[in-house]
Design a protein around this motif. Sequence first.
Motif, mmCIF file in Angstrom:
data_model
loop_
_atom_site.group_PDB
_atom_site.id
_atom_site.type_symbol
_atom_site.label_atom_id
_atom_site.label_comp_id
_atom_site.label_asym_id
_atom_site.label_seq_id
_atom_site.Cartn_x
_atom_site.Cartn_y
_atom_site.Cartn_z
ATOM 1 N N UNK A 169 25.125 50.841 38.386
ATOM 2 C CA UNK A 169 24.548 49.601 37.857
ATOM 3 C C UNK A 169 24.024 48.728 38.994
ATOM 4 N N UNK A 170 22.943 48.025 38.718
ATOM 5 C CA UNK A 170 22.306 47.195 39.742
ATOM 6 C C UNK A 170 23.211 46.082 40.231
ATOM 7 N N UNK A 171 24.081 45.591 39.377
ATOM 8 C CA UNK A 171 24.942 44.473 39.754
ATOM 9 C C UNK A 171 26.361 44.909 40.123
ATOM 10 N N UNK A 172 26.525 46.193 40.505
ATOM 11 C CA UNK A 172 27.851 46.674 40.881
ATOM 12 C C UNK A 172 28.372 45.934 42.106
ATOM 13 N N UNK A 173 27.506 45.665 43.065
ATOM 14 C CA UNK A 173 27.916 44.923 44.256
ATOM 15 C C UNK A 173 28.360 43.510 43.922
ATOM 16 N N UNK A 174 27.644 42.904 42.980
ATOM 17 C CA UNK A 174 28.031 41.564 42.527
ATOM 18 C C UNK A 174 29.408 41.597 41.888
ATOM 19 N N UNK A 175 29.664 42.626 41.100
ATOM 20 C CA UNK A 175 30.979 42.760 40.474
ATOM 21 C C UNK A 175 32.060 42.996 41.529
ATOM 22 N N UNK A 176 31.733 43.762 42.567
ATOM 23 C CA UNK A 176 32.688 43.988 43.643
ATOM 24 C C UNK A 176 33.077 42.691 44.339
ATOM 25 N N UNK A 177 32.091 41.836 44.593
ATOM 26 C CA UNK A 177 32.383 40.542 45.218
ATOM 27 C C UNK A 177 33.227 39.672 44.297
ATOM 28 N N UNK A 178 32.947 39.739 43.005
ATOM 29 C CA UNK A 178 33.712 39.009 41.988
ATOM 30 C C UNK A 178 35.170 39.464 41.993
ATOM 31 N N UNK A 179 35.379 40.783 42.044
ATOM 32 C CA UNK A 179 36.740 41.321 42.064
ATOM 33 C C UNK A 179 37.475 40.895 43.327
ATOM 34 N N UNK A 180 36.791 40.935 44.446
ATOM 35 C CA UNK A 180 37.436 40.587 45.715
ATOM 36 C C UNK A 180 37.876 39.123 45.721
ATOM 37 N N UNK A 181 37.012 38.245 45.263
ATOM 38 C CA UNK A 181 37.339 36.810 45.228
ATOM 39 C C UNK A 181 38.532 36.547 44.324
ATOM 40 N N UNK A 182 38.566 37.211 43.178
ATOM 41 C CA UNK A 182 39.676 37.017 42.258
ATOM 42 C C UNK A 182 40.976 37.610 42.803
ATOM 43 N N UNK A 183 40.871 38.733 43.500
ATOM 44 C CA UNK A 183 42.056 39.359 44.074
ATOM 45 C C UNK A 183 42.729 38.410 45.060
ATOM 46 N N UNK A 184 41.959 37.825 45.966
ATOM 47 C CA UNK A 184 42.543 36.902 46.931
ATOM 48 C C UNK A 184 43.063 35.643 46.246
ATOM 49 N N UNK A 185 42.423 35.260 45.160
ATOM 50 C CA UNK A 185 42.868 34.078 44.430
ATOM 51 C C UNK A 185 44.261 34.277 43.846
ATOM 52 N N UNK A 186 44.510 35.449 43.241
ATOM 53 C CA UNK A 186 45.819 35.674 42.624
ATOM 54 C C UNK A 186 46.880 35.942 43.683
ATOM 55 N N UNK A 187 46.493 36.581 44.789
ATOM 56 C CA UNK A 187 47.435 36.758 45.898
ATOM 57 C C UNK A 187 47.855 35.391 46.442
ATOM 58 N N UNK A 188 46.886 34.504 46.596
ATOM 59 C CA UNK A 188 47.197 33.155 47.076
ATOM 60 C C UNK A 188 48.085 32.415 46.077
ATOM 61 N N UNK A 189 47.795 32.569 44.778
ATOM 62 C CA UNK A 189 48.591 31.896 43.757
ATOM 63 C C UNK A 189 50.056 32.320 43.825
ATOM 64 N N UNK A 190 50.293 33.615 43.880
ATOM 65 C CA UNK A 190 51.667 34.116 43.909
ATOM 66 C C UNK A 190 52.338 33.770 45.233
ATOM 67 N N UNK A 191 51.632 33.958 46.333
ATOM 68 C CA UNK A 191 52.215 33.649 47.629
ATOM 69 C C UNK A 191 52.572 32.183 47.766
ATOM 70 N N UNK A 192 51.671 31.323 47.320
ATOM 71 C CA UNK A 192 51.906 29.882 47.424
ATOM 72 C C UNK A 192 53.057 29.447 46.531
#
Length: 211
Positions: A169-192
Amino acid sequence: EQIRIGHDPDVEGMATELAAAGVEEIITFAKCHTGFAYYPSKCGNPHPLMKGDCLGDVVTACKAKGVDVLAYISFGIDGEAGRRHPEYAQVRDRAHGPHISKDHFVSTCPFTPYIDELMLPMIQEVIDGYDVDGFFFDTMGAMGVCHCDYCEAEYKGRYGKDIPLNADAADWGQYGAFRRERAWRVVEQVGKFITDQKPGFKVGFNWVGTV
């Protein structure tokens, strides 16, 4: 669920051997991939064949010998939670929905209410009830591709379209960036959540590293 847990333990002997071998720190189960708690959890699902408090006994024995203890929590696999709350389950294939097994493992999605309704309350129980030195979270495959209602709704709300189905898909890279941002967000939430209460705690995430 058919494995006997804590039926004939020798935690003092184990702790003695660990200390004698020069072990400084261990990781021991608080919650496994099947979703069972190894302590008498009120918000989680204690192992049905557990006797006593396995987490508590190990922590007490090891700390008495000078061995630090981290509580192990399966982060992205929780069979009991997935069976009891199918809305928590990860959806790898949008056409077929979540894979909910009758026993053993179910992949969970941390962007569902799973984190707030089960993960954080269990972490709080361990913080409040046990003299642990930190946490180790396993199975970060939870950050993988997911088409659950919560993931689809957030992606569509941000980009106005469904999550792409494959890497062509043309927007696969966009989805990858979306996943990465959310991954760090939930890691930060749990860690904090942990370090705000216990600044000196070690908090590790398999595959990701430490906070």
